[in-house]
Design an enzyme around this catalytic site. Structure first.
Site, short mmCIF file in Angstrom:
data_model
loop_
_atom_site.label_atom_id
_atom_site.label_comp_id
_atom_site.label_asym_id
_atom_site.label_seq_id
_atom_site.Cartn_x
_atom_site.Cartn_y
_atom_site.Cartn_z
N TRP A 89 85.92 -1.35 -6.71
CA TRP A 89 85.21 -2.04 -7.79
C TRP A 89 84.06 -2.90 -7.29
O TRP A 89 83.18 -3.27 -8.05
CB TRP A 89 86.18 -2.95 -8.56
CG TRP A 89 87.02 -3.82 -7.68
CD1 TRP A 89 88.29 -3.58 -7.26
CD2 TRP A 89 86.65 -5.08 -7.07
NE1 TRP A 89 88.74 -4.59 -6.44
CE2 TRP A 89 87.75 -5.52 -6.31
CE3 TRP A 89 85.49 -5.85 -7.10
CZ2 TRP A 89 87.72 -6.71 -5.59
CZ3 TRP A 89 85.46 -7.04 -6.38
CH2 TRP A 89 86.57 -7.46 -5.64
N ASN A 90 84.03 -3.26 -5.99
CA ASN A 90 83.11 -4.31 -5.57
C ASN A 90 81.66 -3.83 -5.42
O ASN A 90 80.73 -4.60 -5.64
CB ASN A 90 83.59 -4.96 -4.27
CG ASN A 90 83.73 -3.98 -3.13
OD1 ASN A 90 84.17 -2.84 -3.32
ND2 ASN A 90 83.35 -4.40 -1.94
N LYS A 129 87.62 9.08 -8.46
CA LYS A 129 88.30 8.10 -9.29
C LYS A 129 87.70 6.73 -8.98
O LYS A 129 88.07 6.08 -8.00
CB LYS A 129 89.81 8.06 -9.03
CG LYS A 129 90.56 7.25 -10.11
CD LYS A 129 91.83 6.63 -9.61
CE LYS A 129 91.61 5.29 -8.99
NZ LYS A 129 91.08 4.25 -9.94
N ASP A 179 87.16 2.66 -9.84
CA ASP A 179 87.97 1.64 -10.49
C ASP A 179 87.58 1.59 -11.97
O ASP A 179 86.41 1.64 -12.33
CB ASP A 179 87.71 0.28 -9.83
CG ASP A 179 88.70 -0.77 -10.27
OD1 ASP A 179 88.57 -1.27 -11.42
OD2 ASP A 179 89.60 -1.11 -9.50
N GLY A 185 88.74 0.75 0.23
CA GLY A 185 89.58 -0.22 -0.46
C GLY A 185 90.40 -1.02 0.52
O GLY A 185 90.01 -1.21 1.68
N SER A 186 91.54 -1.48 0.08
CA SER A 186 92.38 -2.35 0.90
C SER A 186 93.08 -1.56 1.99
O SER A 186 93.33 -0.35 1.86
CB SER A 186 93.42 -3.05 0.03
OG SER A 186 94.41 -2.13 -0.41
N GLU A 237 87.48 3.39 4.68
CA GLU A 237 86.89 2.10 5.02
C GLU A 237 87.72 1.04 4.34
O GLU A 237 87.83 1.01 3.11
CB GLU A 237 85.43 1.97 4.58
CG GLU A 237 84.84 0.68 5.12
CD GLU A 237 83.49 0.32 4.55
OE1 GLU A 237 83.41 -0.72 3.85
OE2 GLU A 237 82.53 1.06 4.79
N CYS A 246 83.17 -5.92 1.97
CA CYS A 246 84.02 -5.67 3.14
C CYS A 246 83.39 -6.14 4.43
O CYS A 246 84.11 -6.49 5.38
CB CYS A 246 84.33 -4.17 3.24
SG CYS A 246 85.27 -3.51 1.86
N GLU A 254 92.51 -11.60 4.63
CA GLU A 254 91.20 -11.37 4.01
C GLU A 254 91.17 -12.09 2.66
O GLU A 254 92.01 -11.85 1.80
CB GLU A 254 90.97 -9.87 3.81
CG GLU A 254 89.59 -9.54 3.28
CD GLU A 254 89.36 -8.05 3.13
OE1 GLU A 254 88.21 -7.61 3.27
OE2 GLU A 254 90.34 -7.32 2.87
#
Length: 538
Positions: free
Chosen positions: A178-179, A202, A204, A253-254, A275, A309, A407
């Site tokens: 989403w960022n 896909k 977010d 993502g995470s 990533e 990130c 984080e």
């Protein structure tokens, strides 16, 4: 989006950017006609919605895909991919160059969407436009060269002709965050298309309109609509289905979710690029230009409200310049203008969601309770919007404070002082992450030597992150828990291909011939191997 109440307390010092007269609103941008156009090809028997962080209000009703819908979408993508792979590479790259021009011409449309869906300041939204334009130009110009057949020296020169071919993997399953909803969605898909793949993405749900807008623009630029498919829905439901059907998986993502994605891909023996998270260090050496370093640290720590990130969360400053640097850095941080209008003028926007605000508040409050000092910020700004939080600088952060190692992914940075460069390199590397770093020094030679000792995928000297990330001909990605694989450069496109070696033997076989027995053939080959080494053959 659930309602989030900002913590009570006095407002901070950061000024509020004034919205220009007649500024556009969400209702002006996200009309029913726009939503219908962008979602026309999304298969979804359910309904979901996304919301704007600026106000918490709903932006649009969207289709929600089921596992069956994902399987159907992959079937359509596979049929389209077979046709697309047969299209000449130069035709595929031409789509990207047209897309590049359209993106720059119509950037105002997507800047509005990015701001509404992420809450970021307009200048930070423009970073996404810049990054995607760079990637489109690069792979539009260099894509054919990356993919061309390559000759290799055969096992026996002259007698053996070897060629390396590159074939598309098929349908790439992409899970985008989403960022950075433009850059980390279509920006990663562009080289996959050039390589002859289809993509099922896909994004977010909260930032789906931006990704769908980019798809629409690519189709206008000449991409077959079937080659780029989008599915929407909850990550735990739709995400595993995207992995289940993919020929290759691209995920940003995470780290926690990245491990799950990797396990799903490994079970099917398909490749994956990841990533993931970062706890990135910035080093200010004793000979740094303090004003320039302070300005760079502002960009490095607070762009997109720290929800990047590769942004900085750990700031190491040499003791001899620490007092001056912290004073200049804090002064600049307190002067940043916060704003929520669809216009240039704000220096920082909002956090994107309740989870980000909760993490920021928890990290800062816990650190203060355990002895850390707030140098700047440290308060929410509900007077501007439900998810605004001031750019925050902490000193005195130590383990086991969560902000020390976890984080944060928000506008929070911890300052640490050092005197020894060997020690600071060890401290900078003392994390599970290894994504990005920044070094500030007037001595380029020393900075390069220190950069080589940092265990991060990219290092920027006298810049925050843009110099390395924007150099799209060079690889970008993470070490350790920050991921696998790379975007950009040759690695960014070749990962979407399968390598095939075709070797043709001429005149003589690689076996005993002309009456040689086994021992004679072995002796002949031994002499030949020595001769080839002596001739410098590789």
């Amino acid at each position: 989006m659930t309602d989030v109440k900002a913590p009570a307390g006095p407002l901070g010092t950061n000024p509020v950017a004034t919205a220009p007269a007649g500024a556009r609103t969400a209702a002006d941008v996200v009309t029913p006609e726009v939503v219908a156009q962008l979602t026309r090809d999304v298969v979804g028997s359910g309904r979901t919605a996304n919301h704007s962080p600026f106000t918490g209000e709903k932006l649009a009703d969207l289709p929600e895909s089921t596992p069956g819908d994902v399987a159907e979408t992959y079937e359509r993508a596979r049929a389209a991919q077979r046709v697309w792979a047969a299209v000449p590479v130069r035709t595929r790259t031409a789509v990207l160059l047209r897309f590049h021009d359209l993106l720059l011409e119509r950037q105002a449309e997507v800047l509005d969407l990015i701001q509404l869906e992420t809450g970021k300041a307009r200048l930070h939204a423009h970073e996404e436009v810049q990054a995607v334009a760079l990637a489109a130009r690069h792979y539009g110009r260099r894509g054919a060269a990356y993919l061309r057949p390559r000759r290799h020296t055969g096992v026996v020169p002259v007698l053996t002709k070897a060629t390396e071919l590159r074939h598309p993997r098929g349908v790439v399953g992409q899970i985008a965050p989403w960022n950075y909803p433009l850059e980390l969605s279509v920006g990663d898909a562009l080289p996959a298309f050039v390589a002859g793949n289809a993509v099922v993405m896909k994004p977010d749900t909260e930032t789906a309109l931006t990704a769908l807008w980019a798809r629409d623009l690519l189709i206008e630029a000449g991409l077959d609509a079937g080659v780029f498919q989008v599915v929407l829905g909850e990550g735990p439901v739709v995400g595993p289905e995207v992995v289940r059907h993919a020929d290759y998986v691209s995920f940003t993502g995470s780290t926690r979710t990245g491990r799950e994605v990797a396990q799903g891909a490994a079970a099917r023996l398909v490749g994956v690029s990841l990533e993931l998270g970062g706890k990135n260090p910035l080093l200010v050496l004793h000979d740094a230009d303090i004003e320039r370093a302070a300005a760079g640290a502002i960009r490095s720590c607070f762009s997109s409200a720290g929800q990047l990130c590769i942004s900085t969360e750990r700031l190491y400053v040499h003791e001899s310049v620490a007092d001056l640097f912290v004073a200049r850095f804090a002064e600049r941080a307190r002067a940043l203008r916060l704003g929520n209008s669809l216009a240039y003028g704000a220096d920082m926007g909002s956090l994107a969601g309740p989870r980000q605000l909760e993490t920021v508040v928890r990290h800062v409050d816990e650190a203060v309770a355990k002895g850390a000092t707030v140098v700047a910020g440290g308060v929410a700004r509900p007077d501007i919007g439900p998810l605004f939080y001031e750019p925050t600088i902490l000193e005195g952060v130590e383990p086991p404070m969560a902000v020390c190692s976890e984080e944060t992914f928000g506008p929070v940075v911890s300052v640490y002082r050092f005197t020894d460069e060997d020690d600071v390199i060890e401290r900078a590397n003392a994390t599970a992450y290894g994504l990005n770093a920044s070094i500030w020094s007037r001595d380029g030679g020393r900075a390069h030597a220190l950069a080589a000792r940092l265990r991060t995928g990219t290092v920027n000297i006298n810049e925050a992150y843009a110099s390395a990330y924007g150099t799209v001909g060079a690889p970008m990605g993470g070490m350790k828990d920050s991921g696998l694989g790379r975007r950009h450069g040759s690695e960014g496109i070749l990962k979407y291909t399968e390598a095939q070696t075709v070797a043709q033997q001429r005149l003589l076989p690689l076996a005993p011939s002309f009456g040689m027995d086994d021992a004679g053939y072995a002796a002949f080959m031994s002499r030949s191997l020595r001769a080839m080494k002596a001739l410098g053959l590789r």
